[in-house]
Design an enzyme around this catalytic site. Structure first.
Site, short mmCIF file in Angstrom:
data_model
loop_
_atom_site.label_atom_id
_atom_site.label_comp_id
_atom_site.label_asym_id
_atom_site.label_seq_id
_atom_site.Cartn_x
_atom_site.Cartn_y
_atom_site.Cartn_z
N ASP A 42 53.45 -76.31 -9.17
CA ASP A 42 52.87 -76.58 -10.63
C ASP A 42 51.52 -76.97 -10.54
OD1 ASP A 42 54.39 -78.27 -12.93
OD2 ASP A 42 52.32 -78.52 -12.85
N ASN A 99 63.35 -80.86 -18.46
CA ASN A 99 63.15 -81.36 -19.65
C ASN A 99 63.48 -80.52 -20.57
OD1 ASN A 99 61.69 -83.46 -18.44
ND2 ASN A 99 59.67 -82.60 -18.45
N GLY A 105 59.91 -83.83 -23.65
CA GLY A 105 58.94 -83.62 -22.99
C GLY A 105 58.72 -82.30 -22.57
N HIS A 112 63.23 -74.46 -16.60
CA HIS A 112 62.63 -74.87 -15.36
C HIS A 112 62.95 -76.24 -14.96
CE1 HIS A 112 59.74 -76.17 -18.40
NE2 HIS A 112 59.61 -77.09 -17.66
N HIS A 114 61.98 -79.00 -12.13
CA HIS A 114 60.78 -79.80 -11.34
C HIS A 114 61.55 -80.17 -10.22
CE1 HIS A 114 57.97 -80.00 -14.95
NE2 HIS A 114 59.04 -80.14 -15.62
P1 5GP Z 1 57.50 -79.07 -18.85
O1 5GP Z 1 56.67 -80.24 -19.58
O2 5GP Z 1 57.82 -78.10 -19.68
O3 5GP Z 1 58.78 -79.77 -18.42
O4 5GP Z 1 56.94 -78.68 -17.79
C1 5GP Z 1 56.10 -77.48 -17.77
C2 5GP Z 1 55.27 -77.47 -16.40
O5 5GP Z 1 54.25 -76.28 -16.18
C3 5GP Z 1 54.31 -78.51 -16.40
O6 5GP Z 1 54.32 -79.53 -15.24
C4 5GP Z 1 52.81 -78.03 -16.09
O7 5GP Z 1 51.82 -78.49 -15.27
C5 5GP Z 1 53.30 -76.56 -15.63
N1 5GP Z 1 52.36 -75.49 -15.94
C6 5GP Z 1 51.90 -74.93 -17.08
N2 5GP Z 1 51.26 -73.98 -17.17
C7 5GP Z 1 51.12 -73.47 -15.74
C8 5GP Z 1 50.46 -72.20 -15.26
O8 5GP Z 1 49.91 -71.66 -15.81
N3 5GP Z 1 50.88 -72.51 -13.90
C9 5GP Z 1 51.65 -73.19 -13.32
N4 5GP Z 1 51.85 -73.06 -11.92
N5 5GP Z 1 52.18 -74.43 -13.92
C10 5GP Z 1 52.13 -74.67 -15.02
#
Ligand code: 5GP
Length: 124
Positions: A42, A99, A105, A112, A114
């Site tokens: 991340d 999420n 969130g 995906h 985490h």
């Molecule tokens: P969500 O909030 O949708 O559950 O998680 C999305 C995750 O993607 C976040 O933890 C954010 O930091 C990560 N993320 C967003 N853009 C990028 C990116 O360009 N590269 C990487 N490696 N992670 C990303």
């Protein structure tokens, strides 16, 4: 706001940031890849180790999976375990979170998981 719709996009039409990572249009620190899944660190880690595991097939979120996706889901869970092994966090343990939608969130509309580890995680 991310709608929990079941629309799927092809590999080339996946207009999310993860689609761009999958097509190698933007860089990512990849820790695992096979024909159906990819895992990468991340960009804004919320634990010492914070890796995202995603299917190559686009689907918006967990809610968007169909019964026919059972095999893919099993594969993703096995990839999570492989990644945990590879990162050396299996013995001490780890947390897996997904999420879905606004209240969940979710910010990136591509399913995906985490995987967070490397330290004791308190808040949930
Ligand atoms: P969500 O909030 O949708 O559950 O998680 C999305 C995750 O993607 C976040 O933890 C954010 O930091 C990560 N993320 C967003 N853009 C990028 C990116 O360009 N590269 C990487 N490696 N992670 C990303």
């Amino acid at each position: 706001m991310i709608a929990l719709n079941k629309n799927r996009h092809s590999f080339t039409e996946n207009d999310t940031i993860f689609g761009k990572i999958l097509r190698k249009e933007i860089p990512a620190d990849i820790v695992y890849e096979d024909e159906k899944a990819i895992a990468f660190h991340d960009v804004a880690p919320r634990a010492k180790i914070h890796v995202l595991i995603i299917p190559k097939q686009h689907m918006t979120c967990l809610r968007c999976m169909e019964p026919a996706d059972g095999e893919l889901m099993a594969h993703l869970l096995s990839v999570i375990n492989k990644v945990a092994d590879k990162l050396g966090v299996t013995e001490k343990g780890f947390r897996v979170v997904t999420n879905a939608g606004e209240h969940g969130g979710q910010t990136v509309p591509h399913l995906h998981f985490h995987l967070m580890a490397g330290e004791e995680l308190h808040d949930f």
